[in-house]
Design a protein around this motif. Structure first.
Motif, short mmCIF file in Angstrom:
data_model
loop_
_atom_site.label_atom_id
_atom_site.label_comp_id
_atom_site.label_asym_id
_atom_site.label_seq_id
_atom_site.Cartn_x
_atom_site.Cartn_y
_atom_site.Cartn_z
N SER A 36 6.40 31.32 -8.87
CA SER A 36 6.87 32.71 -8.77
C SER A 36 8.23 32.86 -9.42
O SER A 36 8.99 31.90 -9.54
N LEU A 37 8.51 34.10 -9.84
CA LEU A 37 9.83 34.45 -10.35
C LEU A 37 10.51 35.32 -9.30
O LEU A 37 9.92 36.29 -8.81
N VAL A 38 11.74 34.96 -8.95
CA VAL A 38 12.53 35.74 -8.00
C VAL A 38 13.74 36.26 -8.77
O VAL A 38 14.52 35.47 -9.31
N ALA A 39 13.88 37.59 -8.87
CA ALA A 39 14.90 38.13 -9.77
C ALA A 39 15.54 39.39 -9.21
O ALA A 39 14.89 40.20 -8.54
N VAL A 40 16.84 39.54 -9.52
CA VAL A 40 17.58 40.74 -9.12
C VAL A 40 18.34 41.26 -10.33
O VAL A 40 19.07 40.50 -10.98
N HIS A 41 18.15 42.53 -10.66
CA HIS A 41 19.04 43.20 -11.61
C HIS A 41 20.19 43.75 -10.76
O HIS A 41 20.00 44.68 -9.99
N ASN A 42 21.37 43.14 -10.90
CA ASN A 42 22.46 43.47 -9.97
C ASN A 42 23.46 44.41 -10.64
O ASN A 42 24.58 44.03 -10.96
N GLY A 43 23.03 45.68 -10.85
CA GLY A 43 23.88 46.67 -11.53
C GLY A 43 23.16 47.21 -12.76
O GLY A 43 22.35 46.52 -13.37
N LYS A 44 23.51 48.47 -13.08
CA LYS A 44 22.87 49.20 -14.17
C LYS A 44 22.80 48.41 -15.48
O LYS A 44 21.77 48.36 -16.14
N GLU A 45 23.95 47.81 -15.86
CA GLU A 45 24.06 47.15 -17.16
C GLU A 45 23.16 45.93 -17.26
O GLU A 45 22.84 45.47 -18.36
N SER A 46 22.75 45.39 -16.10
CA SER A 46 21.86 44.22 -16.14
C SER A 46 20.39 44.62 -16.16
O SER A 46 19.51 43.76 -16.16
N GLY A 47 20.15 45.95 -16.15
CA GLY A 47 18.77 46.41 -16.22
C GLY A 47 18.27 47.05 -14.94
O GLY A 47 17.07 47.34 -14.81
N GLN A 48 19.17 47.28 -13.99
CA GLN A 48 18.77 47.87 -12.71
C GLN A 48 18.48 49.36 -12.90
O GLN A 48 19.37 50.13 -13.26
N GLU A 49 17.23 49.73 -12.66
CA GLU A 49 16.85 51.14 -12.83
C GLU A 49 16.96 51.92 -11.52
O GLU A 49 17.28 53.10 -11.53
N VAL A 50 16.66 51.27 -10.43
CA VAL A 50 16.79 51.92 -9.12
C VAL A 50 18.07 51.38 -8.47
O VAL A 50 18.20 50.17 -8.26
N GLN A 51 18.99 52.27 -8.16
CA GLN A 51 20.33 51.85 -7.72
C GLN A 51 20.38 51.56 -6.22
O GLN A 51 21.20 52.08 -5.48
N HIS A 52 19.44 50.75 -5.77
CA HIS A 52 19.37 50.26 -4.38
C HIS A 52 18.92 48.80 -4.52
O HIS A 52 17.90 48.53 -5.19
N VAL A 53 19.66 47.88 -3.93
CA VAL A 53 19.34 46.45 -4.08
C VAL A 53 17.84 46.21 -3.91
O VAL A 53 17.23 46.70 -2.94
N HIS A 54 17.27 45.47 -4.84
CA HIS A 54 15.87 45.06 -4.68
C HIS A 54 15.66 43.73 -5.38
O HIS A 54 16.18 43.49 -6.46
N VAL A 55 14.89 42.87 -4.72
CA VAL A 55 14.56 41.56 -5.27
C VAL A 55 13.11 41.60 -5.72
O VAL A 55 12.21 41.95 -4.94
N HIS A 56 12.90 41.30 -7.00
CA HIS A 56 11.53 41.19 -7.52
C HIS A 56 10.98 39.82 -7.15
O HIS A 56 11.64 38.80 -7.39
N VAL A 57 9.81 39.79 -6.56
CA VAL A 57 9.12 38.51 -6.30
C VAL A 57 7.77 38.62 -7.01
O VAL A 57 6.93 39.45 -6.63
N ILE A 58 7.63 37.84 -8.06
CA ILE A 58 6.52 38.05 -9.00
C ILE A 58 5.75 36.74 -9.17
O ILE A 58 6.34 35.71 -9.52
N PRO A 59 4.42 36.77 -8.94
CA PRO A 59 3.65 35.56 -9.20
C PRO A 59 3.75 35.20 -10.68
O PRO A 59 3.73 36.09 -11.52
N ARG A 60 3.90 33.92 -10.98
CA ARG A 60 3.97 33.49 -12.39
C ARG A 60 2.93 32.42 -12.66
O ARG A 60 2.61 31.60 -11.80
N SER A 61 2.43 32.47 -13.88
CA SER A 61 1.53 31.39 -14.33
C SER A 61 1.77 31.20 -15.82
O SER A 61 2.38 32.07 -16.46
N LYS A 62 1.28 30.13 -16.37
CA LYS A 62 1.47 29.86 -17.81
C LYS A 62 0.79 30.92 -18.65
O LYS A 62 1.17 31.16 -19.79
N GLU A 63 -0.22 31.59 -18.10
CA GLU A 63 -1.01 32.54 -18.87
C GLU A 63 -0.46 33.97 -18.82
O GLU A 63 -1.04 34.88 -19.42
N ASP A 64 0.65 34.22 -18.10
CA ASP A 64 1.07 35.63 -17.90
C ASP A 64 1.80 36.24 -19.10
O ASP A 64 2.10 37.43 -19.11
N GLY A 65 2.10 35.44 -20.11
CA GLY A 65 2.70 35.99 -21.33
C GLY A 65 4.21 36.18 -21.26
O GLY A 65 4.83 36.57 -22.25
#
Ligand code: AMP
Ligand code: ZN
Length: 134
Positions: free
Chosen positions: A78-107
């Motif tokens: 899995s990928l665990v990621a936070v955009h911590n501020g607008k300039e880093s790519g944060q679109e919603v200005q409320h803390v959120h942690v992305h938890v995303i399943p990852r595999s070699k085939e996901d591109g």
């Protein structure tokens, strides 16, 4: 406050809830990058993680830990990621942690592939950065 994630916390807009604690909420991303893409948020509004209380942070990360285990039902890691501020790519200005399943085939590549202009640093420059961060 006009914050979409606060509205999800209050229930005034719907979400696909996965897990809820007193301080945190995990729900499915409405526009998933991968099947099983989860967002984990603190219930108290903060833009950046450093604005959160230690208690909220501890609860959030414990929820992230549980979700990382669960999303790996859908992929080998899995990928665990936070955009911590607008300039880093944060679109919603409320803390959120992305938890995303990852595999070699996901591109998607490693997070390092985001940075094409990497600095070459001398010892003096490393020392300056250390001074700033210590
Ligand atoms: P970021 O780009 O890191 O700010 O991520 C914001 C995430 O919120 C994106 O992945 C969106 O797909 C997701 N998102 C936006 N609105 C909603 C919503 N109403 N319910 C669930 N996820 C949402
Ligand atoms: Zn909010």
């Amino acid at each position: 406050m006009d914050c979409i994630f606060c509205k999800i916390v209050s229930g005034s807009i719907p979400s696909r809830k996965v897990l809820e604690t007193v301080r945190s909420l995990a729900f499915l991303d409405a526009f998933p990058l991968v099947k099983g893409h989860v967002l984990v948020i603190p219930k108290t509004h903060c833009v950046k993680i450093q604005e959160m209380t230690q208690q909220d942070n501890a609860d959030l990360f414990e929820t992230v830990r549980i979700m990382a285990e669960r999303v790996e039902r859908l992929g080998p890691s899995s990928l665990v990621a936070v955009h911590n501020g607008k300039e880093s790519g944060q679109e919603v200005q409320h803390v959120h942690v992305h938890v995303i399943p990852r595999s070699k085939e996901d591109g998607a590549g490693p997070v390092h592939s985001m940075f094409t202009k990497r600095p070459k640093m001398s010892d003096a420059e490393f020392a300056k950065v250390l001074d700033i961060l210590k």
